[in-house]
Design a protein around this motif. Structure first.
Motif, mmCIF file in Angstrom:
data_model
loop_
_atom_site.group_PDB
_atom_site.id
_atom_site.type_symbol
_atom_site.label_atom_id
_atom_site.label_comp_id
_atom_site.label_asym_id
_atom_site.label_seq_id
_atom_site.Cartn_x
_atom_site.Cartn_y
_atom_site.Cartn_z
ATOM 1 N N LEU A 61 0.838 -1.191 0.000
ATOM 2 C CA LEU A 61 0.000 0.000 0.000
ATOM 3 C C LEU A 61 0.878 1.248 0.000
ATOM 4 C CD1 LEU A 61 -2.628 -1.109 2.674
ATOM 5 C CD2 LEU A 61 -2.874 -1.157 0.184
ATOM 6 N N SER A 62 0.254 2.371 -0.381
ATOM 7 C CA SER A 62 0.954 3.653 -0.372
ATOM 8 C C SER A 62 0.044 4.716 0.197
ATOM 9 C CB SER A 62 1.400 4.056 -1.788
ATOM 10 O OG SER A 62 0.258 4.344 -2.588
ATOM 11 N N ASP A 63 0.653 5.802 0.704
ATOM 12 C CA ASP A 63 -0.160 6.901 1.220
ATOM 13 C C ASP A 63 -1.005 7.526 0.119
ATOM 14 O OD1 ASP A 63 0.439 7.124 4.064
ATOM 15 O OD2 ASP A 63 2.481 7.558 3.445
ATOM 16 N N ALA A 123 -4.320 -5.730 1.450
ATOM 17 C CA ALA A 123 -3.129 -6.212 2.136
ATOM 18 C C ALA A 123 -1.942 -5.331 1.827
ATOM 19 C CB ALA A 123 -2.838 -7.644 1.731
ATOM 20 N N ASP A 124 -1.051 -5.212 2.803
ATOM 21 C CA ASP A 124 0.221 -4.523 2.608
ATOM 22 C C ASP A 124 1.326 -5.578 2.569
ATOM 23 O OD1 ASP A 124 1.805 -2.043 2.406
ATOM 24 O OD2 ASP A 124 2.583 -2.649 4.357
ATOM 25 N N ARG A 125 1.943 -5.877 3.723
ATOM 26 C CA ARG A 125 2.964 -6.926 3.793
ATOM 27 C C ARG A 125 3.153 -7.314 5.254
ATOM 28 N NH1 ARG A 125 7.571 -2.647 2.004
ATOM 29 N NH2 ARG A 125 8.199 -1.914 4.085
ATOM 30 N N ASP A 126 3.786 -8.482 5.466
ATOM 31 C CA ASP A 126 4.072 -8.975 6.821
ATOM 32 C C ASP A 126 2.822 -9.093 7.685
ATOM 33 O OD1 ASP A 126 6.804 -8.995 6.220
ATOM 34 O OD2 ASP A 126 7.017 -6.896 6.808
ATOM 35 N N LEU A 150 0.302 -7.151 7.628
ATOM 36 C CA LEU A 150 -0.331 -5.846 7.795
ATOM 37 C C LEU A 150 -1.297 -5.589 6.644
ATOM 38 C CD1 LEU A 150 -0.359 -3.144 9.408
ATOM 39 C CD2 LEU A 150 1.450 -2.351 7.854
ATOM 40 N N GLY A 151 -2.374 -4.902 6.941
ATOM 41 C CA GLY A 151 -3.346 -4.549 5.911
ATOM 42 C C GLY A 151 -4.306 -3.517 6.455
ATOM 43 N N VAL A 152 -5.291 -3.139 5.649
ATOM 44 C CA VAL A 152 -6.303 -2.178 6.085
ATOM 45 C C VAL A 152 -7.690 -2.763 5.842
ATOM 46 C CG1 VAL A 152 -4.885 -0.120 5.749
ATOM 47 C CG2 VAL A 152 -6.258 -1.009 3.837
ATOM 48 N N ILE A 154 -10.703 4.036 7.126
ATOM 49 C CA ILE A 154 -9.612 3.085 6.922
ATOM 50 C C ILE A 154 -8.985 2.737 8.274
ATOM 51 C CG2 ILE A 154 -7.405 2.657 5.778
ATOM 52 C CD1 ILE A 154 -8.182 4.812 3.721
ATOM 53 N N THR A 155 -8.950 1.445 8.598
ATOM 54 C CA THR A 155 -8.380 0.985 9.865
ATOM 55 C C THR A 155 -7.259 -0.004 9.578
ATOM 56 O OG1 THR A 155 -10.522 1.207 10.964
ATOM 57 C CG2 THR A 155 -8.860 -0.117 12.076
#
Length: 397
Positions: A3-5, A23-26, A28-30, A38-39
């Motif tokens: 993900l990006s800002d 999903a982001d990585r490791d 982590l996700g929202v 957004i959480t």
């Protein structure tokens, strides 16, 4: 894809119809609601089950800041702490753990490595005395004066209970400090003698006359055979009642006539081998014929489960109240068997094996002999004395 800002700014606060989770990585996700809230969340496994931890909202928590939190919560997980409890403690004063939180976290982590009976004992003590102590209060806010007043209240009922609860509290708090859930507390300075008394070492040794009276009182009882026979087997074998209640049919080898208590049911965490004597065999065969369960002493109304200790203790209390002999407990059978057989000349290493104790010193390391023949002779001698007394035709030891 990470993900990006820029991506999240385009979604935040606007109507949203895309995937509910990104999903982001490791791990982590929202999580995104239809109105664009957004959480951040982190996925992990706790005790084999998938779980998630909410870390905060975007844009209060930017992408780089959210990623920087992952090593911290991972370290908590690696240290045996539920990341949700760790995060609750870390983020707000109101979320600091209570006594109940710490007790439950302790059980969650320690229970898989403990015997079921030990876990049940912990839960019973915590439920009776600790879970409802200082409800809602962060444990770090409880003053030493409040702790002392708490233990003084317990001591009015039983000084031994007060001492035991202090030992529990200190063990749990030390565990929580090592896992950085709490800071060191003043209560950890207290000693058992400050608030109560240590548990007493029993010294009750029954006479053969008393054993006979108890057996005859058991025969008069209207309790189920499973409960009655478990007490009789305990008197005849000197085994721990938990070893009998948790025994299954496969533990008894009728070809070699040896009962093996597996390590999972042994207090010493090593198998215990005892001979199966005619008196014990009679009880076993009656149990297997009556219930057809895999458990030697199944629960009266649920043969798929072993008999509970509460049922045995209830029977002991009932017959004890009807008998005109000094107070006794089922654990006294062990001391009685060892003492009376020693008086009759049975050697100490034999009685120690009968009790399921680990021999001390060099013998514990090199001598793995169980003295089954000597045990069998001693058990037969003891059974003859007890059953003879039941029938009223034997001289006292």
């Amino acid at each position: 894809m990470s993900l990006s800002d820029t991506q999240l700014r385009a979604i935040n606060g606007k109507d949203y119809s895309g995937p509910a989770e990104l999903a982001d990585r490791d791990g982590l996700g929202v999580r995104i609601t239809p109105n664009g809230t957004i959480t951040w969340q982190w996925r992990f496994r706790w005790q084999g089950k998938p779980s998630r931890l909410s870390l905060g909202r975007y844009p209060d928590l930017k992408v780089a800041a959210a990623r920087a939190l992952i090593p911290e919560v991972r370290n908590a997980l690696a240290g045996g702490t539920d990341p949700r409890l760790y995060w609750k403690h870390r983020t707000t004063k109101a979320g600091q753990p209570t006594i109940k939180d710490i007790c439950e976290a302790f059980l969650d982590v320690r229970a898989p490595g403990l015997k079921p009976g030990t876990v049940a004992t912990y839960r019973s003590a915590f439920n009776a005395h600790l879970f409802n102590a200082f409800p809602g209060r962060p444990i770090e806010d409880i003053t030493l004066a409040e702790w002392i007043a708490f233990f003084d209240g317990l001591a009015l009922q039983s000084r031994v209970t007060a001492g035991a609860m202090l030992k529990h509290i200190k063990a749990i708090c030390n565990w929580a400090v090592r896992r950085q859930l709490i800071s060191t507390l003043d209560v950890m300075m207290l000693r058992v003698g400050d608030v109560g008394s240590p548990s007493k070492v029993g010294d009750r040794v029954l006479t053969l006359l008393e054993c006979g009276k108890i057996w005859r009182e058991l025969d008069k009882s209207r309790a189920t055979n499973s409960v009655l026979n478990s007490v009789k087997a305990c008197m005849l074998t000197g085994a721990r009642i938990s070893e009998l209640l948790n025994s299954s049919k496969q533990d008894f080898d009728l070809e070699s006539m040896v009962w093996t208590v597996p390590s999972r049911n042994s207090k010493t965490n090593v198998p215990i081998r005892r001979p199966i004597t005619p008196a014990l065999l009679a009880i076993l065969e009656q149990q297997w014929q009556l219930y057809g369960s895999k458990w030697t002493f199944p629960a009266p109304n649920e043969h798929k489960k072993p008999l509970g200790l509460a049922s045995v203790n209830k029977l002991v209390r009932e017959i004890r109240e009807r008998m005109d002999i000094p107070h006794w407990r089922i654990h006294d059978f062990r001391r009685t068997l060892s003492t009376r057989l020693s008086e009759a000349g049975v050697l100490p290493h034999v009685t120690e094996k009968m009790l399921g104790h680990v021999l001390g010193g060099v013998m514990a390391v090199y001598n793995k002999h169980d003295w089954l023949e000597e045990q069998a002779q001693a058990y037969k001698f003891w059974a003859d004395k007890v059953l003879g007394e039941v029938m009223g035709n034997v001289a006292l030891l």
